[in-house]
Design an enzyme around this catalytic site. Structure first.
Site, short mmCIF file in Angstrom:
data_model
loop_
_atom_site.label_atom_id
_atom_site.label_comp_id
_atom_site.label_asym_id
_atom_site.label_seq_id
_atom_site.Cartn_x
_atom_site.Cartn_y
_atom_site.Cartn_z
CE1 TYR A 190 -3.28 2.94 0.86
CE2 TYR A 190 -1.85 3.35 2.74
CZ TYR A 190 -2.88 3.75 1.91
OH TYR A 190 -3.50 4.96 2.13
C1 LIG Z 1 -6.72 0.25 7.38
C2 LIG Z 1 -5.76 1.29 7.01
O1 LIG Z 1 -4.81 1.02 6.37
N1 LIG Z 1 -6.03 2.55 7.40
C3 LIG Z 1 -5.33 3.78 7.13
C4 LIG Z 1 -4.50 4.18 8.32
O2 LIG Z 1 -3.56 3.22 8.66
P1 LIG Z 1 -3.23 3.05 10.20
O3 LIG Z 1 -2.48 1.79 10.36
O4 LIG Z 1 -2.57 4.26 10.74
O5 LIG Z 1 -4.67 3.02 10.89
P2 LIG Z 1 -5.55 1.86 11.53
O6 LIG Z 1 -6.79 2.52 11.95
O7 LIG Z 1 -5.68 0.72 10.61
O8 LIG Z 1 -4.69 1.39 12.80
C5 LIG Z 1 -4.47 2.24 13.90
C6 LIG Z 1 -3.62 1.52 14.91
O9 LIG Z 1 -4.30 0.38 15.43
C7 LIG Z 1 -3.52 -0.80 15.30
N2 LIG Z 1 -4.44 -1.90 15.03
C8 LIG Z 1 -5.14 -1.93 13.86
C9 LIG Z 1 -6.04 -2.95 13.61
C10 LIG Z 1 -6.22 -3.96 14.57
O10 LIG Z 1 -7.01 -4.89 14.42
N3 LIG Z 1 -5.50 -3.88 15.73
C11 LIG Z 1 -4.62 -2.87 16.00
O11 LIG Z 1 -4.00 -2.85 17.06
C12 LIG Z 1 -2.55 -0.51 14.16
O12 LIG Z 1 -1.36 -1.24 14.32
C13 LIG Z 1 -2.31 0.98 14.35
O13 LIG Z 1 -1.29 1.20 15.27
O14 LIG Z 1 -3.94 5.46 8.14
C14 LIG Z 1 -3.16 5.61 6.98
C15 LIG Z 1 -2.69 7.04 6.90
O15 LIG Z 1 -2.00 7.41 7.98
C16 LIG Z 1 -3.99 5.32 5.77
O16 LIG Z 1 -3.20 5.52 4.63
C17 LIG Z 1 -4.59 3.94 5.84
O17 LIG Z 1 -5.45 3.74 4.75
#
Ligand SMILES: CC(=O)N[C@H]1[C@@H](OP(=O)(O)OP(=O)(O)OC[C@H]2O[C@@H](n3ccc(=O)[nH]c3=O)[C@H](O)[C@@H]2O)O[C@H](CO)[C@@H](O)[C@@H]1O
Length: 360
Positions: A190
């Site tokens: 991505y």
């Molecule tokens: C799904 C995804 O890609 N979302 C976006 C998100 O990624 P990003 O990874 O920052 O955001 P998420 O909302 O997916 O995750 C936020 C945090 O939660 C954690 N986490 C996530 C899922 C889970 O089941 N458990 C957990 O602990 C992740 O490791 C992260 O530290 O911001 C980026 C920009 O900054 C975007 O380009 C991405 O499109």
């Protein structure tokens, strides 16, 4: 809930200000004049596209909205957002996939009017890029190229803004992330496609002088958000009494950016580009973040408080494609556009949860 901003927020004052302006007939004429400013927004049924379109329509821009309505997540959200946008008389919708050059011909009748392109159509999701890799190159690289090719045929284009991502900083350990940092170590496909889109754009700036700015968004959240993102998935699990998956790591943190702040950032860029201040050169890349690094566990606590329910937690190893932390320097946005974020995580999550409870 209409997806409109929180009471008293800067964005709401913007919109209320516009409503007040409509009162006098002299100002009505100005409004009519303003309508001629046409903005193309791709990914208009997406989270950020929807909010930006609503704000621009409230400011009397004409919005040509484009989306392929791909069912990557619950289509009722995209349909609901579109339904709200369709209430505006200055909104035109085209259901097209911009990764195919022949499809963008549907926008040709508006060519001479278009002053801005806000290209947000993309295949999002860091982890899903390991599941369906081809869709990322098609949407994020080919889509970028098609929009750039179309953009260079526009006679009156003032600025082409497009969505990049904080994920391009990848394995970079220098904090906060600055636009000038190295970005050649993507942790996910991505991120690699988002960086590729920046590079393709950079070549188009060099060859054709197109006015281009890539916006590196940092974990944008809020009402009408994306259900594949952690805050939304966690809310669903807590509501349904199912366990959330929390990735292990004492530094697991994000720079969470509230949607109203993102909208204000884009509006301030659009306004300044319209004013064309002498000698001002827009930057090729800008971080759009909150300039605060917050632990993911704090996000969980805020959701628990606002939903009034404890989360059940399963701990898992962090996927290799997932960055451990992000933290934005926002100095460039502050210097160039006088923009700075105003919504902290606790206020933003409270707003998200009040929309979420209403919606479900
Ligand atoms: C799904 C995804 O890609 N979302 C976006 C998100 O990624 P990003 O990874 O920052 O955001 P998420 O909302 O997916 O995750 C936020 C945090 O939660 C954690 N986490 C996530 C899922 C889970 O089941 N458990 C957990 O602990 C992740 O490791 C992260 O530290 O911001 C980026 C920009 O900054 C975007 O380009 C991405 O499109």
């Amino acid at each position: 809930m209409t997806g409109l901003p929180r009471k008293g927020s800067k964005y709401e004052i913007f919109i209320e200000g516009s409503a007040r302006q409509r009162k006098s007939s002299r100002e009505k004429q100005e409004v009519v004049k303003e309508i001629s400013v046409t903005v193309v927004i791709t990914g208009v049924a997406g989270f950020i596209g929807f909010h930006v379109a609503q704000a621009l329509l409230a400011h009397h821009y004409r919005v040509i909205g484009v989306d392929n309505l791909v069912p990557y997540y619950d289509p009722t959200l995209k349909k609901g957002r579109l339904e709200l946008l369709r209430r505006h008389k200055n909104f035109i919708f085209k259901e097209i996939d911009v990764s195919l050059a022949e499809n963008v011909k549907a926008m040709d009748p508006y060519k001479k009017d278009v002053r801005f392109i806000i290209h947000l159509a993309a295949q999002p999701g860091v982890r899903y890029s390991m599941v369906n890799p081809y869709s990322y190159v098609t949407a994020n690289v080919m889509g970028q190229l098609v929009m750039l090719e179309w953009a260079r045929t526009l006679p009156g284009l003032l600025h082409f803004l497009y969505a990049s991502s904080s994920s391009v900083y990848g394995l970079n350990t220098e904090l906060p992330y600055e636009e000038s940092n190295r970005v050649d170590q993507p942790a996910s496909l991505y991120a690699a496609t988002k960086r590729s889109a920046e590079l393709v754009s950079s070549s188009y700036y060099h060859i054709y002088g197109l006015p281009l700015t890539g916006l590196r968004f940092f974990t944008v959240y809020g009402p009408w958000g994306r259900p594949d993102m952690a805050y939304y998935m966690f809310a669903n699990c807590i509501r349904e009494g199912k366990p959330i998956t929390l990735y292990k790591g004492k530094n697991l943190s994000r720079d969470f950016t509230y949607i109203d702040d993102v909208v204000l950032a884009i509006l301030s860029i659009v306004k300044k580009s319209e004013e064309k201040p002498a000698g001002f050169q827009p930057r090729a890349i800008l971080n759009i973040g909150n300039h605060k690094r917050e632990a993911v566990t704090d996000l969980v606590h805020l959701l628990e408080t606002n939903l009034g329910k404890k989360a059940k937690i399963n701990y898992k190893d962090r996927p290799v494609a997932d960055m451990e932390y992000t933290f934005a320097s926002i100095k460039a946005m502050e210097d160039d556009y006088g923009w700075s974020p105003t919504v902290g995580l606790s206020e933003g999550i409270a707003s998200f949860v009040s929309w979420y409870i209403y919606f479900y």
